[in-house]
Design an enzyme around this catalytic site. Structure first.
Site, PDB file in Angstrom:
ATOM      1  N   GLU A  74     -10.904  20.826   7.963  1.00 47.43           N
ATOM      2  CA  GLU A  74     -11.926  21.858   7.871  1.00 47.43           C
ATOM      3  C   GLU A  74     -13.103  21.586   8.798  1.00 47.43           C
ATOM      4  OE1 GLU A  74     -11.004  23.542   3.440  1.00 47.43           O
ATOM      5  OE2 GLU A  74     -12.580  22.066   3.650  1.00 47.43           O
TER       6      GLU A  74
ATOM      7  N   CYS B 179     -13.880   6.905  -0.886  1.00 46.85           N
ATOM      8  CA  CYS B 179     -15.104   6.894  -1.694  1.00 46.85           C
ATOM      9  C   CYS B 179     -14.877   7.694  -2.985  1.00 46.85           C
ATOM     10  CB  CYS B 179     -16.282   7.470  -0.920  1.00 46.85           C
ATOM     11  SG  CYS B 179     -16.653   6.515   0.558  1.00 46.85           S
TER      12      CYS B 179
ATOM     13  N   CYS C   9      -8.786  10.592   4.632  1.00 53.35           N
ATOM     14  CA  CYS C   9      -9.651   9.446   4.940  1.00 53.35           C
ATOM     15  C   CYS C   9      -9.161   8.260   4.143  1.00 53.35           C
ATOM     16  CB  CYS C   9     -11.101   9.750   4.573  1.00 53.35           C
ATOM     17  SG  CYS C   9     -12.231   8.391   5.008  1.00 53.35           S
TER      18      CYS C   9
ATOM     19  N   CYS D 210     -15.875  11.601  -3.159  1.00 51.87           N
ATOM     20  CA  CYS D 210     -15.550  12.449  -2.008  1.00 51.87           C
ATOM     21  C   CYS D 210     -14.145  13.020  -2.160  1.00 51.87           C
ATOM     22  CB  CYS D 210     -15.645  11.622  -0.735  1.00 51.87           C
ATOM     23  SG  CYS D 210     -15.075  12.491   0.734  1.00 51.87           S
TER      24      CYS D 210
ATOM     25  N   CYS E  57     -20.916  19.669   1.392  1.00 53.94           N
ATOM     26  CA  CYS E  57     -20.511  18.287   1.658  1.00 53.94           C
ATOM     27  C   CYS E  57     -19.527  17.792   0.618  1.00 53.94           C
ATOM     28  CB  CYS E  57     -21.685  17.334   1.555  1.00 53.94           C
ATOM     29  SG  CYS E  57     -22.988  17.672   2.673  1.00 53.94           S
TER      30      CYS E  57
ATOM     31  N   CYS F   4     -20.199  21.119  11.630  1.00 55.64           N
ATOM     32  CA  CYS F   4     -19.762  19.916  10.925  1.00 55.64           C
ATOM     33  C   CYS F   4     -18.269  19.737  11.233  1.00 55.64           C
ATOM     34  CB  CYS F   4     -20.018  20.124   9.429  1.00 55.64           C
ATOM     35  SG  CYS F   4     -19.515  18.743   8.420  1.00 55.64           S
TER      36      CYS F   4
HETATM   37  N1  SAH Z   1     -16.888   9.496   6.557  1.00 55.70           N
HETATM   38  C1  SAH Z   1     -18.219   9.734   6.988  1.00 55.70           C
HETATM   39  C2  SAH Z   1     -18.467  11.172   7.359  1.00 55.70           C
HETATM   40  C3  SAH Z   1     -17.889  12.251   6.488  1.00 55.70           C
HETATM   41  S1  SAH Z   1     -18.559  12.417   4.877  1.00 55.70           S
HETATM   42  C4  SAH Z   1     -19.211   9.250   5.955  1.00 55.70           C
HETATM   43  O1  SAH Z   1     -18.808   8.925   4.852  1.00 55.70           O
HETATM   44  O2  SAH Z   1     -20.393   9.186   6.303  1.00 55.70           O
HETATM   45  C5  SAH Z   1     -20.123  13.177   5.195  1.00 55.70           C
HETATM   46  C6  SAH Z   1     -21.156  12.988   4.083  1.00 55.70           C
HETATM   47  O3  SAH Z   1     -20.794  13.736   2.918  1.00 55.70           O
HETATM   48  C7  SAH Z   1     -21.277  11.543   3.659  1.00 55.70           C
HETATM   49  O4  SAH Z   1     -22.618  11.133   3.561  1.00 55.70           O
HETATM   50  C8  SAH Z   1     -20.629  11.565   2.310  1.00 55.70           C
HETATM   51  O5  SAH Z   1     -21.080  10.534   1.528  1.00 55.70           O
HETATM   52  C9  SAH Z   1     -21.016  12.917   1.791  1.00 55.70           C
HETATM   53  N2  SAH Z   1     -20.198  13.357   0.656  1.00 55.70           N
HETATM   54  C10 SAH Z   1     -18.901  13.090   0.441  1.00 55.70           C
HETATM   55  N3  SAH Z   1     -18.488  13.649  -0.716  1.00 55.70           N
HETATM   56  C11 SAH Z   1     -19.548  14.298  -1.233  1.00 55.70           C
HETATM   57  C12 SAH Z   1     -19.741  15.088  -2.402  1.00 55.70           C
HETATM   58  N4  SAH Z   1     -18.743  15.338  -3.234  1.00 55.70           N
HETATM   59  N5  SAH Z   1     -20.952  15.622  -2.610  1.00 55.70           N
HETATM   60  C13 SAH Z   1     -21.958  15.397  -1.741  1.00 55.70           C
HETATM   61  N6  SAH Z   1     -21.834  14.661  -0.617  1.00 55.70           N
HETATM   62  C14 SAH Z   1     -20.641  14.114  -0.364  1.00 55.70           C
HETATM   63 FE1  SF4 Z   2     -14.130   9.001   3.886  1.00 54.94          FE
HETATM   64 FE2  SF4 Z   2     -15.294  10.715   2.230  1.00 54.94          FE
HETATM   65 FE3  SF4 Z   2     -15.969   8.135   2.153  1.00 54.94          FE
HETATM   66 FE4  SF4 Z   2     -16.726   9.640   4.266  1.00 54.94          FE
HETATM   67  S1  SF4 Z   2     -17.368   9.899   2.133  1.00 54.94           S
HETATM   68  S2  SF4 Z   2     -15.806   7.578   4.304  1.00 54.94           S
HETATM   69  S3  SF4 Z   2     -14.937  11.017   4.396  1.00 54.94           S
HETATM   70  S4  SF4 Z   2     -13.945   8.989   1.669  1.00 54.94           S
END
Ligand code: SAH
Ligand code: SF4
Length: 373
Positions: A90, A114, A110, A117, A341, A103
């Site tokens: 996306e 996390c 990934c 996420c 996000c 974005c």
């Molecule tokens: N992998 C990279 C970039 C993609 S994620 C990273 O982790 O920085 C981009 C941002 O979205 C990151 O700061 C991540 O922590 C945030 N993010 C991921 N899942 C989210 C969620 N469910 N709600 C709000 N922010 C989220």
């Molecule tokens: Fe990967 Fe999501 Fe963690 Fe960013 S926030 S490193 S996209 S798992």
């Protein structure tokens, strides 16, 4: 067939020279492709006919097939692109008064996994190529120019953030040429300050990016100490906070901005207490010049986590502000089309069984953290 979207201008120059062409032809081609959005060699009127003919046999300019496009009430646009093998990624366009931000995704899925996420929950399928990263910008820019009826030469996209699906610094080889094409005056001509790489903290690659292609850096922190960060952002077990902060500090010597942006996703009862804010201050103050961007958690069913109430996010921001750190709270955009996000779901063939791993950890991280260990 070579896809010319896979090259930055240096790469395209090398390829043209290999084909027996003069280097300046590459610049002409690059401008047709990226500045004008032209894919048909026959339409590239200032290229010699012989070259156009040669190109037709050997190369093409192909974007990614669009699976769907959704437009939010607030003007946010979300595209789902097919990247083959049952995977989709996306891309989100966020219009604001003074800028248009895209974005961009860097991977199908990934591997970092996390807890909060949805991309992380899907697991990892594969890295995107340079062409697949650039195709998102190429499509969005030229599509939006038409749709918004922009005058010749005006850009729709003024900023790019590598904050879509994936961990960009775990796809470093493809990322750097894509960044270079974004910065190139013959490409998208974006300033280094307006291109942001967001990372969960791949320390050795932060150190390389600083040398190879310094752009603005955002680091996803989410916790003020290693015990909690190990749970929320598993890569912390490999590169703990002390190392990460050291890399951030070093990065500033080369960075186009004089601060690092720390992103912090606010999770109800997990990392959102005043003690956490205070511990963050103790962690960063005097150590690394930074700003904080608090992101209200965007829930998705499998996470089992909740968004912090608004007042708590505000109180948290106040502690940081009072401690002298500029802090913003991210506005949620495009949530009616699941473009906020961490909601980017795409469709990914999980080749890492990361879901299982996350499932096993759930009981630990779900316990609200009181006090700081
Ligand atoms: N992998 C990279 C970039 C993609 S994620 C990273 O982790 O920085 C981009 C941002 O979205 C990151 O700061 C991540 O922590 C945030 N993010 C991921 N899942 C989210 C969620 N469910 N709600 C709000 N922010 C989220
Ligand atoms: Fe990967 Fe999501 Fe963690 Fe960013 S926030 S490193 S996209 S798992």
């Amino acid at each position: 067939m070579i896809n010319l979207l896979d090259f930055d201008r240096d790469g395209l120059t090398r390829w043209c020279v290999e084909q027996g062409e003069k280097p300046f032809r590459a610049t002409q081609l690059f401008r047709w492709i990226h500045q004008r959005g032209v894919a048909d060699f026959q339409a590239m009127s200032d290229l010699a006919k012989s070259l156009r003919q040669k190109l037709v046999g050997q190369a093409h300019v192909v974007g990614l097939p669009v699976v769907s496009e959704h437009v939010s009430r607030d003007g946010t646009v979300k595209w789902l692109f097919d990247v083959g093998g049952g995977n989709a990624v996306e891309t989100v366009f966020i219009p604001e008064d003074d800028r248009g931000t895209l974005c961009v995704s860097s991977q199908a899925g990934c591997a970092v996994g996390c807890r909060f996420c949805s991309t992380g929950h899907q697991g990892f399928s594969r890295n995107l190529s340079t062409g697949e990263i650039l195709a998102q910008l190429w499509h969005a820019e030229h599509h939006l120019r038409q749709r918004l009826n922009l005058p010749e030469g005006e850009r729709a996209i003024t900023n790019v953030v590598m904050m879509g699906m994936g961990e960009p610094l775990q796809n470093y080889g493809a990322l750097v040429p894509a960044l270079r094409a974004m910065l190139d005056d013959h490409g998208y001509g974006l300033s280094r300050r307006r291109v942001t790489v967001s990372t969960s903290g791949v320390v050795p690659m932060i150190e390389r990016l600083m040398v190879d292609c310094p752009v603005a850096l955002a680091v996803s922190l989410h916790a003020p100490h290693d015990t909690l960060r190990d749970e929320l952002v598993p890569i912390n077990r490999k590169y703990p906070l002390a190392e990460l902060l050291q890399a951030c500090k070093a990065y500033l010597d080369a960075a186009p901005r004089d601060f690092i942006t720390f992103e912090y996703c606010m999770l109800d009862g997990v990392n959102d207490q005043p003690e956490h804010a205070q511990a963050l201050l103790d962690l960063v103050r005097g150590r690394v010049a930074c700003k904080f961007n608090l992101i209200p958690f965007n829930p998705f069913p499998a996470s089992g986590l909740k968004r912090s109430p608004r007042e708590r996010v505000q109180a948290f921001a106040q502690v940081l502000q009072d401690g002298g750190i500029v802090t913003t709270i991210r506005k949620t955009r495009g949530d009616d089309i699941d473009a906020a996000c961490g909601q980017l779901a795409g469709e990914v063939q999980d080749r890492t069984r990361v879901q299982e791993r996350i499932g096993q950890r759930r009981s630990i991280a779900l316990q609200p953290v009181s006090g700081l260990s």
